[in-house]
Scaffold this motif. Structure first.
Motif: not given
Lengths: 210, 210
Positions: B147, B151, B167-168, B170-171, B174-175, B177, B179-180, B202
């Motif tokens: 992970y 990154r 915080r942004e 992280e998003a 995630q895009i 990742s 998982a998405f 995105n």
């Protein structure tokens, strides 16, 4: 939320099971109540992180005989389906609703708080779903049902999402997903408060601007 | 990418295993090559979706004796660690690099194309990791290592991310990742092309604006 992987249901059958075991407390309950009681028991065991939930464990915890459980759920798929129905009811009844005059900010906050609490409470159920989804058709069906239901309910409280480009909508739903919550919890080791703040910050970025 | 859950390694030990089985081809290879050959074999089996990868299966597929495998990896954790190291090497060697004069758009596209191909090829390895992560400390360690490594490599090709609010960030991660990617593939049933388009759309929203 959706379903349990580890229910070792099919290793037993109603016929092979020892029918002499007595069902004491169960008989007094009416049929619907008994079904509900069985399902609630399984959810309680699953939420506590139990990995091997078989008929004996359920029977003991529910204070029912194995025969009673088989009378209500003839096989594993029937049980998985019923667990999914119960999870759906739970979502429909408890999902925060859009009330008149509530600001976007307030609605975003109550949605995020609800989702984070649900993810935290049901994390083991989500893990089990992830495990079984590749192997069980019924688990996959249940997961899709829950996925759609959660999206539908998010749109009801945040109808603003629907005005966005379809591709942006995918990113917004991902921000609100269990997957994002879990990655932040498990890999980035964020605390509850931090996670909620990250979610609200990013959701605002998508929805608050004109 | 990270590790295998279902390697039923510890049900065997080097001592209890039948030592009379011959290691034919293996002896000709040098030690490092043999280790590599074992690890590659496991990855090949895992990528093909094999769920029960035990010593017998590995030995047969690698055309080596079980004893040779035990000589290289004494226990399950040693094997898991080696698999992680190999995955790390793979990332470091193949991750797209930032070359001079390459536009942001071009770098975003080559990153997304690389990640989507990796996720698609290694999806079963990711599923297995998700299954075992709760139960095995070593799998969890490996997953965190991968992970962080992913990154770090994303930041190298897209240093623009670092200028964003934490915080942004992280998003954004995630895009990009697994998982998405998995949620779009499994639940929204998007095609490869659609997923890449959603990701680029995105990512641009986060990085292309001033």
């Amino acid at each position: 939320m959706t379903v349990l992987l580890s229910i070792q249901y099919d290793i037993y059958t109603a016929n092979s099971y020892d029918m002499n075991k007595k069902t004491k407390d169960g008989r007094k309950l009416r049929s619907q109540n008994t079904s509900d009681h069985i399902l609630s028991t399984i959810y309680r065991l699953a939420r506590a992180g139990n990995q091997d939930i078989n008929i004996d464990v359920i029977a003991k915890e529910a204070k029912l005989g194995a025969r009673t459980i088989f009378r209500h759920f003839a096989n594993k798929d029937a049980l998985l389906e019923a667990l999914c129905k119960k999870a759906e009811e739970n979502i429909v009844n408890n999902f925060p609703k859009k009330s008149e005059n509530e600001t976007l900010e307030k609605r975003m906050k109550s949605l995020i708080s609800f989702l984070c609490n649900m993810y935290s409470r049901d994390k083991y159920i989500y893990y089990w779903t992830a495990i079984n989804i590749v192997q069980s058709e019924q688990v996959y069906k249940n997961a899709i049902t829950m996925y759609k239901l959660i999206r539908m309910n998010i749109l009801k409280i945040l109808p603003e999402i629907e005005s966005k480009d379809q591709r942006e909508q995918e990113a917004i739903f991902q921000i609100l997903s269990f997957a994002f919550w879990r990655d932040m919890r498990l890999f980035s080791k964020k605390k509850k408060k931090e996670i909620e703040e990250i979610l609200i910050f990013n959701l605002k970025k998508h929805l608050s601007t004109k």
